[in-house]
Design an enzyme around this catalytic site. Structure first.
Site, PDB file in Angstrom:
ATOM      1  N   ARG A 134       0.822  -1.201   0.000  1.00  0.00           N
ATOM      2  CA  ARG A 134       0.000   0.000   0.000  1.00  0.00           C
ATOM      3  C   ARG A 134       0.868   1.268   0.000  1.00  0.00           C
ATOM      4  O   ARG A 134       2.023   1.233   0.407  1.00  0.00           O
ATOM      5  CB  ARG A 134      -0.926   0.013   1.223  1.00  0.00           C
ATOM      6  CG  ARG A 134      -2.058  -0.998   1.162  1.00  0.00           C
ATOM      7  CD  ARG A 134      -2.927  -0.937   2.409  1.00  0.00           C
ATOM      8  NE  ARG A 134      -2.208  -1.396   3.594  1.00  0.00           N
ATOM      9  CZ  ARG A 134      -1.690  -0.606   4.506  1.00  0.00           C
ATOM     10  NH1 ARG A 134      -1.802   0.712   4.396  1.00  0.00           N
ATOM     11  NH2 ARG A 134      -1.057  -1.096   5.559  1.00  0.00           N
TER      12      ARG A 134
ATOM     13  N   LYS B  15      -8.755  -2.140   0.860  1.00  0.00           N
ATOM     14  CA  LYS B  15      -8.720  -1.213   1.987  1.00  0.00           C
ATOM     15  C   LYS B  15      -9.558   0.036   1.726  1.00  0.00           C
ATOM     16  O   LYS B  15      -9.995   0.700   2.664  1.00  0.00           O
ATOM     17  CB  LYS B  15      -7.267  -0.830   2.317  1.00  0.00           C
ATOM     18  CG  LYS B  15      -6.482  -1.994   2.937  1.00  0.00           C
ATOM     19  CD  LYS B  15      -7.191  -2.602   4.151  1.00  0.00           C
ATOM     20  CE  LYS B  15      -6.369  -3.701   4.805  1.00  0.00           C
ATOM     21  NZ  LYS B  15      -7.123  -4.371   5.898  1.00  0.00           N
TER      22      LYS B  15
ATOM     23  N   HIS C 106     -10.919  -3.560  12.533  1.00  0.00           N
ATOM     24  CA  HIS C 106      -9.861  -4.243  11.787  1.00  0.00           C
ATOM     25  C   HIS C 106      -9.517  -5.500  12.578  1.00  0.00           C
ATOM     26  O   HIS C 106      -8.657  -5.487  13.454  1.00  0.00           O
ATOM     27  CB  HIS C 106      -8.631  -3.329  11.664  1.00  0.00           C
ATOM     28  CG  HIS C 106      -7.585  -3.869  10.752  1.00  0.00           C
ATOM     29  ND1 HIS C 106      -6.250  -3.624  10.930  1.00  0.00           N
ATOM     30  CD2 HIS C 106      -7.679  -4.644   9.645  1.00  0.00           C
ATOM     31  CE1 HIS C 106      -5.554  -4.214   9.981  1.00  0.00           C
ATOM     32  NE2 HIS C 106      -6.398  -4.842   9.189  1.00  0.00           N
TER      33      HIS C 106
ATOM     34  N   SER D 146      -1.425  -5.812   9.834  1.00  0.00           N
ATOM     35  CA  SER D 146      -0.868  -6.797   8.919  1.00  0.00           C
ATOM     36  C   SER D 146       0.432  -7.370   9.480  1.00  0.00           C
ATOM     37  O   SER D 146       1.290  -6.634   9.964  1.00  0.00           O
ATOM     38  CB  SER D 146      -0.598  -6.124   7.573  1.00  0.00           C
ATOM     39  OG  SER D 146      -0.039  -7.025   6.667  1.00  0.00           O
TER      40      SER D 146
ATOM     41  N   LYS E 206      -3.380 -12.161  12.469  1.00  0.00           N
ATOM     42  CA  LYS E 206      -4.848 -12.216  12.434  1.00  0.00           C
ATOM     43  C   LYS E 206      -5.357 -13.364  11.561  1.00  0.00           C
ATOM     44  O   LYS E 206      -6.233 -14.121  11.963  1.00  0.00           O
ATOM     45  CB  LYS E 206      -5.430 -10.909  11.889  1.00  0.00           C
ATOM     46  CG  LYS E 206      -5.367  -9.730  12.803  1.00  0.00           C
ATOM     47  CD  LYS E 206      -6.277  -8.601  12.370  1.00  0.00           C
ATOM     48  CE  LYS E 206      -6.321  -8.354  10.906  1.00  0.00           C
ATOM     49  NZ  LYS E 206      -5.028  -8.020  10.291  1.00  0.00           N
ATOM     50  N   THR E 207      -4.807 -13.456  10.363  1.00  0.00           N
ATOM     51  CA  THR E 207      -5.265 -14.485   9.426  1.00  0.00           C
ATOM     52  C   THR E 207      -4.850 -15.868   9.895  1.00  0.00           C
ATOM     53  O   THR E 207      -5.658 -16.800   9.940  1.00  0.00           O
ATOM     54  CB  THR E 207      -4.701 -14.210   8.018  1.00  0.00           C
ATOM     55  OG1 THR E 207      -5.185 -12.944   7.561  1.00  0.00           O
ATOM     56  CG2 THR E 207      -5.124 -15.284   7.043  1.00  0.00           C
TER      57      THR E 207
ATOM     58  N   ASP F 209     -10.122 -10.487   8.443  1.00  0.00           N
ATOM     59  CA  ASP F 209      -9.507  -9.158   8.475  1.00  0.00           C
ATOM     60  C   ASP F 209     -10.439  -8.008   8.836  1.00  0.00           C
ATOM     61  O   ASP F 209     -10.010  -7.071   9.492  1.00  0.00           O
ATOM     62  CB  ASP F 209      -8.865  -8.868   7.107  1.00  0.00           C
ATOM     63  CG  ASP F 209      -7.912  -7.691   7.140  1.00  0.00           C
ATOM     64  OD1 ASP F 209      -7.098  -7.612   8.074  1.00  0.00           O
ATOM     65  OD2 ASP F 209      -7.981  -6.850   6.236  1.00  0.00           O
TER      66      ASP F 209
ATOM     67  N   ARG G 253       1.176 -12.521  -1.317  1.00  0.00           N
ATOM     68  CA  ARG G 253      -0.188 -12.703  -0.819  1.00  0.00           C
ATOM     69  C   ARG G 253      -0.958 -13.716  -1.655  1.00  0.00           C
ATOM     70  O   ARG G 253      -0.617 -13.989  -2.802  1.00  0.00           O
ATOM     71  CB  ARG G 253      -0.953 -11.368  -0.890  1.00  0.00           C
ATOM     72  CG  ARG G 253      -0.381 -10.253  -0.035  1.00  0.00           C
ATOM     73  CD  ARG G 253      -1.023 -10.226   1.314  1.00  0.00           C
ATOM     74  NE  ARG G 253      -0.566  -9.118   2.137  1.00  0.00           N
ATOM     75  CZ  ARG G 253      -1.125  -8.780   3.291  1.00  0.00           C
ATOM     76  NH1 ARG G 253      -2.172  -9.462   3.738  1.00  0.00           N
ATOM     77  NH2 ARG G 253      -0.652  -7.785   4.003  1.00  0.00           N
TER      78      ARG G 253
END
Length: 564
Positions: free
Chosen positions: A88, A231, A251, A270, A274-275, A289, A354
């Site tokens: 990003r 996003k 988030h 990130s 989390k994932t 997410d 990713r």
């Protein structure tokens, strides 16, 4: 050489190429129907471009391979590349300053102002570029699994890769829903292959990612990184859910126990886990997410997952590994040119490799991704590059508010341009890059919901232990998973605790299967003097970062942080 009496072999691709393409163009263009007027009014030259709306996955594969240099991996996933930008570009994100939203926005370094005229210029530039393409892809889908709070999103882009990405990340409509889709609530114009004009007022580079809440539109120029679209939708939901619907957008990832139906929210930026940690074979995945904690329960904003694949293996993360199949997109992943087998350990393109896949590719996904029950546990994930925070701490309600507002973690390599090693950062509400309203508004809603539903809160450090980055090592995933299991089983509610000084955190003295020296970071460090210095350094950083919010919180919350 072909023998004169033999018929030359003609591949089916060549034989049917014109037939297949003509059929696709006619069929997919007809799907637009009554929406043709919208595209004409928006400035699209319908005589020049071929519009492909909600194209089948196989067609998007064909176009990406034919036109974009994509390849099919050995497991059937599409491997494609985002070009120069592999993360990003938060410094190039803008919000249009206009009368309908200006009083709600948290203006500053995260939400930088853009005037309406500049937005119109960039929007026109994006549409002009899209008009030069042979194929323009449209995907219509939903954000939010709860019909009461969902919005209709339209994505207009020039790359099959981007269309497939949003096909995976948004909630896919049924044929009937698509036929009755109507006017979208939010539109993304993705002309990422074309640069912004650096001399246009308000531009800081050739990249521009901008949202206009009055027009409910987003324009992307100068970056082909697909995560900007994902996003962008989250930022819009981060605005609409509290302002329009009175619900709390977060988030976070979320899952629910198969036996007890207990819901857990995992907060974190990130790279914090989390994932990975929400993908649990004994629990149903609600999402990885972005979620909304509503008055009636919890629902996922997205229709898919966007998992980091660095060092991905079937042993460590089997659910994610097995989701890499036909329909998934591997982004910026290096592969063996002979076997087409992905090399998840190769970071020569980026560390931010990713995979985007529909959530139903996870075998134990909760479909629909919504539950009508309130959370029982909140896990705040941090990746501590100093290596001093405990792997798990039980937080009081005041500490939960403090750490939610502070949002401490380390930016991990690859998630943003220029991040090559972990950088300690304080990302308020664990979502500063995507936050739209003032942080206190989200924090108040969180504290209210936690109090009303008696939710337990835990701080889990997935970062370094036994030393800071470069000296110690990252906490092994198997121990973090064991800690999360102890949260879900209720084991930690009955554990004995000791106080971790300076930060005043309650740390369990023992968890079966986790080494004692890991639970208390001081025991894992051989140099106690250096450990003490690093603790004080991090505590000072907390105090400095939290000064931004001190005037807006109760004294109990202010006192819940570290003391020097």
């Amino acid at each position: 050489m072909v023998h004169p009496s033999m018929t030359p072999y003609v591949t089916p691709h060549i034989l049917h190429k014109n037939y297949a393409q003509a059929y696709d163009n006619e069929t997919l263009s007809n799907l637009i129907g009554r929406d043709l007027e919208y595209f004409s009014q928006a400035g699209f030259d319908m005589d020049k471009i071929t519009l492909k709306r909600n194209a089948p996955v196989a067609l998007l594969y064909e176009d990406a391979i034919r036109n974009e240099g994509a390849i099919i991996s050995s497991s059937g996933a599409l491997i494609n590349f985002s070009g120069k930008k592999t993360g990003r570009s938060p410094k190039d994100k803008r919000i249009v300053y206009e009368e309908t939203s200006k009083d709600n926005i948290w203006w500053g370094s995260v939400n930088i102002k853009m005037d309406e005229h500049t937005f119109e210029i960039n929007r026109e530039r994006a549409i002009d570029f899209l008009n030069t393409r042979d194929n323009v892809y449209v995907f219509d889908g939903y954000a939010g699994w709860d019909p009461k709070y969902r919005i209709k999103v339209r994505v207009i882009c020039a790359r099959a890769y981007h269309a497939l990405f949003m096909n995976n990340m948004l909630i896919r409509p049924t044929e009937e829903e698509l036929a009755n889709f109507g006017e979208p609530d939010f539109i993304i114009y993705n002309a990422g292959q074309f640069p912004a004009n650096r001399f246009t007022k308000g531009m800081s580079s050739t990249t521009s990612v901008e949202i206009n809440f009055k027009r409910m539109e987003m324009v992307i120029l100068g970056t082909e990184y697909a995560g900007e679209m994902k996003k962008g939708v989250f930022s819009v939901m981060h605005y609409l859910q509290p302002v329009k619907f009175g619900q709390l957008s977060l988030h976070s990832s979320a899952n629910v126990g198969m036996e007890k139906g207990d819901v857990t929210l995992f907060f974190g930026l990130s790279g914090t886990g989390k994932t990975t940690l929400s993908a649990d074979p004994r629990r149903l995945l609600i999402g990885d997410d972005e979620h909304v904690w509503s008055d009636t329960g919890v629902f996922n904003i997205e229709g898919g997952c966007y998992a980091k694949t660095i060092n991905l293996s079937a042993e460590k993360e089997p659910e994610i590994f097995n989701a890499v199949r036909f329909g998934s997109i591997l982004e910026n992943v290096v592969y063996n040119p002979i076997s087409r087998v992905p090399d998840y350990d190769d970071v020569s393109i980026t560390e931010n490799t990713r995979c985007a896949y529909p959530i139903e590719f996870i075998p134990n996904a909760q479909i629909p991704c919504s539950v009508d029950s309130q959370p029982k546990n909140i896990i705040m994930l941090t990746c501590d590059a100093f290596g001093v925070l405990p792997p798990v701490s039980k937080l009081t309600p005041e500490q939960a508010s403090y750490h939610f507002l502070a949002g401490y973690t380390s930016k991990t390599p690859g998630t943003e341009d220029g991040v090559l090693e972990p950088i300690p950062t304080f990302s308020t509400c664990y979502s500063a890059p995507f936050i739209v309203l003032p942080p206190g508004r989200y924090a108040e809603m969180l504290a209210d919901r936690m109090s009303r539903h008696n939710v337990s809160c835990w701080l889990i450090n997935t970062g370094w232990t036994g030393g800071k980055y470069g000296q110690g090592k990252r906490c092994p995933l198997k121990y973090t998973r064991r800690i999360v299991d102890a949260v879900h089983s209720g084991e930690l509610l009955d554990a004995s605790y000791e106080t971790f000084g300076t930060f005043n955190l309650q740390v369990p003295t023992s968890i079966e299967g986790v080494p004692r020296e890991l639970l208390n970071p001081e025991l894992a460090w051989s140099d106690k003097g250096q450990f003490s210095r690093e603790v004080r350094k991090l505590a000072g950083m907390f105090q400095k970062a939290f000064a931004l919010y001190e005037k807006d919180v109760d004294e109990k919350v202010r006192l819940a942080g570290p003391h020097l």
